[in-house]
Design a protein around this motif. Structure first.
Motif, short mmCIF file in Angstrom:
data_model
loop_
_atom_site.label_atom_id
_atom_site.label_comp_id
_atom_site.label_asym_id
_atom_site.label_seq_id
_atom_site.Cartn_x
_atom_site.Cartn_y
_atom_site.Cartn_z
N THR A 160 0.64 -1.19 -0.04
CA THR A 160 -0.14 -0.08 0.11
C THR A 160 0.75 1.30 0.08
O THR A 160 0.41 2.24 -0.58
CB THR A 160 -0.91 -0.05 1.22
N LEU A 193 -2.95 12.50 -9.36
CA LEU A 193 -2.33 13.11 -8.25
C LEU A 193 -0.85 13.39 -8.42
O LEU A 193 -0.43 14.54 -8.04
CB LEU A 193 -2.62 12.06 -6.91
N ASN A 194 0.06 12.37 -8.75
CA ASN A 194 1.31 12.73 -9.22
C ASN A 194 1.39 13.85 -10.14
O ASN A 194 2.34 14.76 -10.19
CB ASN A 194 1.86 11.47 -10.01
N ASP A 247 -5.50 3.24 -9.91
CA ASP A 247 -4.27 3.67 -10.57
C ASP A 247 -4.23 5.17 -11.39
O ASP A 247 -3.53 5.71 -11.12
CB ASP A 247 -3.68 2.59 -11.66
N ASP A 279 -3.96 10.60 -1.84
CA ASP A 279 -3.27 9.59 -2.33
C ASP A 279 -3.38 8.38 -1.50
O ASP A 279 -3.43 7.18 -1.79
CB ASP A 279 -1.62 10.08 -2.35
N LYS A 280 -3.36 8.51 0.00
CA LYS A 280 -3.43 7.51 0.88
C LYS A 280 -4.98 6.79 0.77
O LYS A 280 -5.11 5.70 1.16
CB LYS A 280 -3.10 7.90 2.20
N GLN A 340 -3.86 7.91 -9.03
CA GLN A 340 -2.51 7.78 -8.29
C GLN A 340 -1.81 8.78 -9.57
O GLN A 340 -0.87 9.62 -9.27
CB GLN A 340 -2.08 6.90 -7.85
N THR A 377 -6.62 6.32 -1.97
CA THR A 377 -6.61 5.49 -3.06
C THR A 377 -5.80 4.22 -2.60
O THR A 377 -6.48 3.03 -2.87
CB THR A 377 -5.75 6.29 -4.25
N ARG A 378 -4.83 4.39 -1.71
CA ARG A 378 -3.87 3.42 -1.27
C ARG A 378 -4.63 2.36 -0.64
O ARG A 378 -4.64 1.10 -0.66
CB ARG A 378 -2.70 3.56 -0.98
N ASP A 386 -7.30 0.33 -2.70
CA ASP A 386 -6.81 -0.61 -3.50
C ASP A 386 -6.11 -1.75 -2.91
O ASP A 386 -6.25 -2.97 -3.37
CB ASP A 386 -5.41 0.02 -4.33
#
Length: 322
Positions: free
Chosen positions: A50, A308-309, A302, A179-180, A305, A182-183, A186
């Motif tokens: 994660t 976001l990047n 995905d 971001d967290k 993310q 989404t993780r 996932d």
């Protein structure tokens, strides 16, 4: 505002938010492992997937035991994302901009860092002797981490002007939070579920409940939905407009912060960070949970993310690159 100050404020808040999220991940997983006992042998390794640190973990540790994973995620000096390292970096960023934050903020963060540093020393000494971390009041420690992060946020809200420093704080906090979120989604959907045969089982239910708790979303979710359902949970954590840990809410807060930092005046061009955030927020507004699941939740997360990047890189280019 100097780009150095803006960057330090931004990263200080990202690191604080990261430490809080890691404490949630670890604590909820610890509680879940007590409920499951030995039913799910890989219950801990998905945490490292994660966070995106699996390669570093495998280089440093020979086995994905609970003790090794907890040590890696909480106190490992070689892991730049461990709770200890996040707080060390947050404190260093705060130290370089002491004149831009309140004394109360510095005191809360400094005391927080010293608490974790002292706990780490006791832990390292004890684990070398006993090889056990789960008996050392892990949940109490992680609860203190979360409360200290929240105290820092509350102190920030109450003791500094809501100007550019404040808005860069929000920018870092909500980018990291999105971001967290989404993780953790996932982790459950793509990694934790051992078998399709477990869908709808007690194990499946416990894991989805643990996901909600990881995002501190359990109570708010229950106010909106009558039962624990994967589709409803994904909808709540991705598209809900009022829950402060949903992806939509985080992107919306980032847009508002960027607009205030950049200034909104008719005729002035918008910068690329604003454009990237607004384009993605409009895309979220057009989404529905059915289309997300039709595409595939893992693939959709995905994509988030990546977006976001992309937004993060535009923020760096616009505000932090000299």
């Amino acid at each position: 505002m100097l780009s150095r100050v803006a960057e330090s404020v931004f990263w200080m808040n990202r690191y604080i938010e990261r430490a809080e999220n890691y404490s949630r991940f670890i604590d909820v997983n610890h509680q879940l492992s007590l409920d499951l006992h030995e039913e799910v042998p890989n219950q801990w390794l998905p945490l490292v997937h994660t966070t995106g640190d699996i390669e570093l973990f495998e280089k440093r540790y020979s086995s994905p035991s609970p003790v090794n994973i907890i040590r890696f995620m909480t106190f490992d000096e070689e892991n730049p994302n461990s709770i200890f390292q996040c707080l060390s970096r947050a404190r260093e960023n705060a130290r370089t901009i002491r004149e831009n934050i309140s004394t109360s903020m510095w005191e809360v963060l400094n005391e927080f860092y010293l608490f974790v540093k002292d706990y780490r020393k006791v832990y390292m000494e004890s684990s070398e002797i006993h090889g056990d971390t789960l008996s050392m009041g892990l949940s109490d420690f992680l609860s203190t981490v979360r409360k200290s992060c929240q105290s820092f946020y509350g102190c920030s809200d109450a003791t500094i002007s809501h100007d550019e420093v404040w808005n860069f704080s929000l920018l870092g906090r909500f980018l990291e939070r999105a971001d967290k979120t989404t993780r953790i989604l996932d982790m459950k959907y793509f990694i934790l579920l051992p078998s399709v045969h477990d869908v709808g089982s007690t194990l499946d239910l416990l894991q989805w409940l643990s996901l909600l708790k990881s995002a501190s979303a359990h109570e708010m979710y229950n106010q909106k939905y009558k039962r624990v359902d994967p589709t409803d949970i994904a909808e709540f954590l991705i598209l809900n407009e009022t829950f402060p840990r949903s992806i939509f809410f985080c992107i919306q807060e980032m847009q508002e912060a960027l607009d205030k930092i950049s200034g909104i005046k008719e005729g002035l061009p918008r910068n690329l960070a604003q454009d990237a955030t607004t384009v993605y927020l409009n895309r979220l507004r057009s989404e529905n949970i059915k289309s997300i699941f039709d595409k595939g939740l893992h693939e959709y997360l995905d994509d988030i993310q990546i977006e976001l990047n992309h937004i993060g890189s535009k923020i760096v280019e616009r505000f932090f690159t000299n």
